[in-house]
Design an enzyme around this catalytic site. Structure first.
Site, PDB file in Angstrom:
ATOM      1  N   CYS A 273       0.789  -1.236   0.000  1.00  0.00           N
ATOM      2  CA  CYS A 273       0.000   0.000   0.000  1.00  0.00           C
ATOM      3  C   CYS A 273       0.827   1.295   0.000  1.00  0.00           C
ATOM      4  O   CYS A 273       0.541   2.192  -0.809  1.00  0.00           O
ATOM      5  CB  CYS A 273      -0.962   0.028   1.175  1.00  0.00           C
ATOM      6  SG  CYS A 273      -1.443  -1.564   1.803  1.00  0.00           S
ATOM      7  N   ARG A 302       5.953 -11.669   5.569  1.00  0.00           N
ATOM      8  CA  ARG A 302       5.375 -11.450   6.896  1.00  0.00           C
ATOM      9  C   ARG A 302       5.797 -12.583   7.818  1.00  0.00           C
ATOM     10  O   ARG A 302       5.843 -13.738   7.399  1.00  0.00           O
ATOM     11  CB  ARG A 302       3.846 -11.411   6.829  1.00  0.00           C
ATOM     12  CG  ARG A 302       3.333 -10.245   6.030  1.00  0.00           C
ATOM     13  CD  ARG A 302       1.828 -10.231   6.011  1.00  0.00           C
ATOM     14  NE  ARG A 302       1.343  -9.246   5.039  1.00  0.00           N
ATOM     15  CZ  ARG A 302       0.085  -9.120   4.678  1.00  0.00           C
ATOM     16  NH1 ARG A 302      -0.843  -9.914   5.196  1.00  0.00           N
ATOM     17  NH2 ARG A 302      -0.280  -8.216   3.791  1.00  0.00           N
ATOM     18  N   GLN A 320       0.803 -11.149  -3.298  1.00  0.00           N
ATOM     19  CA  GLN A 320      -0.596 -10.737  -3.229  1.00  0.00           C
ATOM     20  C   GLN A 320      -1.064 -10.266  -4.588  1.00  0.00           C
ATOM     21  O   GLN A 320      -0.308  -9.599  -5.297  1.00  0.00           O
ATOM     22  CB  GLN A 320      -0.723  -9.535  -2.297  1.00  0.00           C
ATOM     23  CG  GLN A 320      -0.661  -9.841  -0.833  1.00  0.00           C
ATOM     24  CD  GLN A 320      -0.972  -8.587  -0.043  1.00  0.00           C
ATOM     25  OE1 GLN A 320      -0.304  -7.582  -0.183  1.00  0.00           O
ATOM     26  NE2 GLN A 320      -1.999  -8.653   0.788  1.00  0.00           N
ATOM     27  N   ASP A 322      -2.777  -7.673  -5.456  1.00  0.00           N
ATOM     28  CA  ASP A 322      -3.182  -6.486  -4.731  1.00  0.00           C
ATOM     29  C   ASP A 322      -3.686  -5.418  -5.696  1.00  0.00           C
ATOM     30  O   ASP A 322      -3.281  -5.382  -6.853  1.00  0.00           O
ATOM     31  CB  ASP A 322      -1.926  -5.954  -4.012  1.00  0.00           C
ATOM     32  CG  ASP A 322      -2.266  -5.187  -2.755  1.00  0.00           C
ATOM     33  OD1 ASP A 322      -3.463  -5.032  -2.462  1.00  0.00           O
ATOM     34  OD2 ASP A 322      -1.323  -4.753  -2.086  1.00  0.00           O
ATOM     35  N   HIS A 324      -5.170  -1.064  -5.406  1.00  0.00           N
ATOM     36  CA  HIS A 324      -5.702   0.064  -4.652  1.00  0.00           C
ATOM     37  C   HIS A 324      -6.492   0.952  -5.587  1.00  0.00           C
ATOM     38  O   HIS A 324      -6.057   1.205  -6.707  1.00  0.00           O
ATOM     39  CB  HIS A 324      -4.566   0.837  -3.982  1.00  0.00           C
ATOM     40  CG  HIS A 324      -3.865   0.018  -2.950  1.00  0.00           C
ATOM     41  ND1 HIS A 324      -2.697  -0.653  -3.205  1.00  0.00           N
ATOM     42  CD2 HIS A 324      -4.210  -0.289  -1.677  1.00  0.00           C
ATOM     43  CE1 HIS A 324      -2.342  -1.326  -2.124  1.00  0.00           C
ATOM     44  NE2 HIS A 324      -3.229  -1.138  -1.189  1.00  0.00           N
ATOM     45  N   LYS A 408     -15.411  -3.234   5.528  1.00  0.00           N
ATOM     46  CA  LYS A 408     -14.958  -4.107   4.447  1.00  0.00           C
ATOM     47  C   LYS A 408     -15.983  -5.179   4.114  1.00  0.00           C
ATOM     48  O   LYS A 408     -16.885  -5.455   4.898  1.00  0.00           O
ATOM     49  CB  LYS A 408     -13.650  -4.786   4.817  1.00  0.00           C
ATOM     50  CG  LYS A 408     -13.782  -5.750   5.986  1.00  0.00           C
ATOM     51  CD  LYS A 408     -12.533  -6.602   6.160  1.00  0.00           C
ATOM     52  CE  LYS A 408     -12.652  -7.449   7.419  1.00  0.00           C
ATOM     53  NZ  LYS A 408     -11.598  -8.421   7.562  1.00  0.00           N
ATOM     54  N   HIS A 454      -8.488  -0.857  -0.556  1.00  0.00           N
ATOM     55  CA  HIS A 454      -7.548  -1.960  -0.827  1.00  0.00           C
ATOM     56  C   HIS A 454      -8.390  -3.157  -1.238  1.00  0.00           C
ATOM     57  O   HIS A 454      -9.428  -3.408  -0.620  1.00  0.00           O
ATOM     58  CB  HIS A 454      -6.797  -2.431   0.420  1.00  0.00           C
ATOM     59  CG  HIS A 454      -6.203  -1.380   1.275  1.00  0.00           C
ATOM     60  ND1 HIS A 454      -4.850  -1.188   1.346  1.00  0.00           N
ATOM     61  CD2 HIS A 454      -6.752  -0.497   2.134  1.00  0.00           C
ATOM     62  CE1 HIS A 454      -4.603  -0.225   2.221  1.00  0.00           C
ATOM     63  NE2 HIS A 454      -5.727   0.212   2.709  1.00  0.00           N
TER      64      HIS A 454
HETATM   65 ZN   LIG Z   1      -3.306  -2.106   0.551  1.00  0.00          ZN
END
Ligand SMILES: [Zn+2]
Ligand SMILES: [Zn+2]
Length: 579
Positions: A273, A302, A320, A322, A324, A408, A454
């Protein structure tokens, strides 16, 4: 379900009683019902064997036959402590010590066995069907899940109200074991782990990498078609960035130790992010260029405790899918709708067709614990709810379950064995735009705060591939199969023709291998079946003379001789990427 939990908890007590009869030195820890069964943790002097489990099962059947009443007793705390101290049950004592001083202690007794337990339970041991439970396996478990505490032995069992239900469940477990992605990953040569690399770090072998690449290609195409842009970001960044983003404050325990570069501390990214945010901030943004949809297959690291690592499903380094989204208030609805459409389209393309959604909202009584403007929370939550309602999705509303930074939607997906997996998440963020002071210039020529969302669809490539292997049982559909066609020459004399066939199919874009080993044709066919290759083309003298191939499908069997061009035409549709 609550009734079944009570039933299973009573079976767990019967098991603990049986263990104490056979191993009087055993110390009891805890034994709750769980999804599909129950467990009980014991401290024992030696590891339990499969024969021990059989003996425990037999003893459980006697206890059921004895039809002992199961009685609840409430003791003053001191009396309960005295009882469990005398019995040498130090784990139970530790649990009692944690209860509030003035609380009475609830115990359940059946025959000579007494357990510290809140209940509820069946009235008698005889209510358990002696044919409808089974002890499954023994695993190590730390007392209180704490690796600094004692290692105990956990016996897992399952129990149902009827024998038929138990048998159906055991069959499902066998099927799940056959589909276990760790086993198939090895058998199909898809991926591996190495101690020399480290736990939770995946080595993608060519075949696994091919499947991953195809998923990524498909993913990119779908995103580009739906107005996303693809971005890339680095794997490390200065500690200061993670301070601004709040990760150092809230997420440090999941991040690895830093590295020093030119006297400055850098950290490996746990999330993508902040990078996308800095791209946004690289220049002034106007209302006209919103929405921005930036997607990245971003590899993050992680920390996960070694005990929870599990094949591809729980790893320490993962990619990921991912993205945004930065948008204006008037674009919110279309953007969220677009994410849900895209997510369901992608997942349906992999044959998932049952989903459950959960909407996590703020707690209206406690709005001061959330980041950002309450008015914007209300707006975002209203949009999420309205979309789910309008689409007629079944969803669960979880008031007060939102993270402090935004509401979310979570989508759970169900696989071929009807097991639920964590799927897409669509997460609003009212925190990072504040911390990084994101703005766009509005029509009014004043700066405004954009909405930031996200979202991931597949979650992580690693976990998704683990799910997918189990969902398909390793038999990937034609478009995803790492090897789509295997050409099997009957004798050495047919190898040249087999290679010609391979060349033509490769030209047409198919992934093709030739099995040129000096083995019997039956053996080669069995091998290709085990590798779950969709099509096998057997080529012997007869096929060579007629310029044909004998087609065999992994599940439909023999499909007879075809010309190569006919074969190509017949598979071109299923070999094509969906969408
Ligand atoms: Zn994010
Ligand atoms: Zn209990």
């Amino acid at each position: 379900m609550a009734e079944l939990d009570t039933y299973r908890h009573s079976v767990a007590h019967v098991m603990a009683q049986a263990v104490k009869r056979l191993f009087p030195e055993a110390r009891l820890a805890i034994g709750p019902p769980i999804a599909d069964g129950f467990y009980y943790d014991f401290e024992l002097e030696r590891p339990l064997t499969p024969e021990d489990l059989e003996a425990i099962e037999a003893e459980m059947r006697s206890i059921i036959a004895e039809d002992l009443p199961i009685e609840r007793r409430v003791l003053p705390r001191a009396e309960a402590e005295e009882f469990f101290r005398r019995a040498g049950e130090r784990y139970k004592l530790e649990l009692i010590e944690e209860l509030p001083e003035d609380e009475e202690v609830s115990c359940y007794t059946q025959g000579e066995f007494t357990d510290l337990c809140a209940g509820p339970h069946l009235a008698r041991t005889g209510e358990i069907d002696p044919e409808a439970f089974k002890l499954l396996n023994v695993a190590g478990a730390y007392w209180r899940g704490d690796e600094r505490r004692e290692m105990l032995q956990r016996i897992y069992g399952t129990a149902f109200e009827t024998k038929e239900q138990l048998e159906a469940h055991l069959e499902r477990l066998e099927e799940a074991a056959r589909r276990d992605h760790r086993r198939l990953g090895r058998e199909l040569d898809l991926f591996s782990f190495s101690d020399e690399v480290g736990a939770g770090l995946v080595l993608w072998h060519p075949k696994g990498a091919t499947v991953r690449m195809l998923i990524e290609d498909f993913w990119r195409r779908v995103h580009l078609q739906r107005g996303y842009d693809i971005v890339y970001s680095p794997h490390i960044a200065r500690a200061g960035l993670w301070k601004t983003s709040g990760h150092l404050q809230w997420y440090r325990d999941s991040m690895y130790s830093g590295m020093n570069i030119d006297g400055v501390e850098y950290l490996v990214k746990p999330m993508n992010c902040p990078f996308h945010i800095l791209m946004y901030k690289s220049r002034t943004r106007s209302y006209r260029e919103l929405p921005l949809r930036w997607a990245e297959l971003g590899t993050v690291y992680r920390y996960e405790r070694s005990g929870v690592l599990h094949g591809l499903l729980r790893v320490r380094g993962f990619t990921q899918d991912d993205a945004h989204i930065f948008c204006r208030p008037d674009q919110l609805e279309a953007e969220i709708e677009g994410v849900i459409d895209l997510a369901l389209f992608l997942l349906k393309s992999f044959g998932f067709d049952r989903f459950e959604m959960e909407l996590s909202l703020s707690d209206p009584e406690n709005m001061d614990k959330y980041a950002g403007d309450p008015e914007r929370w209300r707006e975002a939550e209203a949009v999420l709810e309205a979309i789910l309602e309008r689409r007629g999705e079944t969803y669960k509303k979880a008031v007060g379950e939102a993270a402090f930074y935004g509401p979310k939607i979570d989508i759970k997906l169900f696989d071929a064995l009807d097991r639920g997996w964590q799927g897409p998440t669509i997460q609003f963020d009212f925190n990072l735009p504040e911390r990084f002071d994101l703005t766009y210039m509005g029509e009014d020529n004043l700066p405004h705060r954009p909405y930031m969302v996200h979202r991931t669809v597949l979650g992580a490539m690693e976990r998704f591939l683990g799910n997918l292997i189990e969902h398909y049982g390793g038999a990937f559909p034609m478009w995803l199969a790492p090897v789509q066609v295997k050409v099997l020459p009957v004798t050495e004399r047919n190898i040249a023709y087999a290679e010609k066939v391979q060349g033509r199919l490769r030209e047409a874009g198919l992934r093709v291998e030739v099995d040129a080993r000096d083995e019997k044709i039956g053996y080669k066919v069995r091998q290709a079946q085990l590798e779950k290759v969709p099509y096998m083309l057997v080529v012997g003298n007869r096929e060579e003379q007629a310029s044909t191939v004998a087609v065999r499908h992994r599940s439909q069997g023999d499909l007879g001789p075809r010309s190569l061009e006919d074969f190509l035409a017949s598979v071109s549709e299923e070999a094509r990427m969906p969408g």
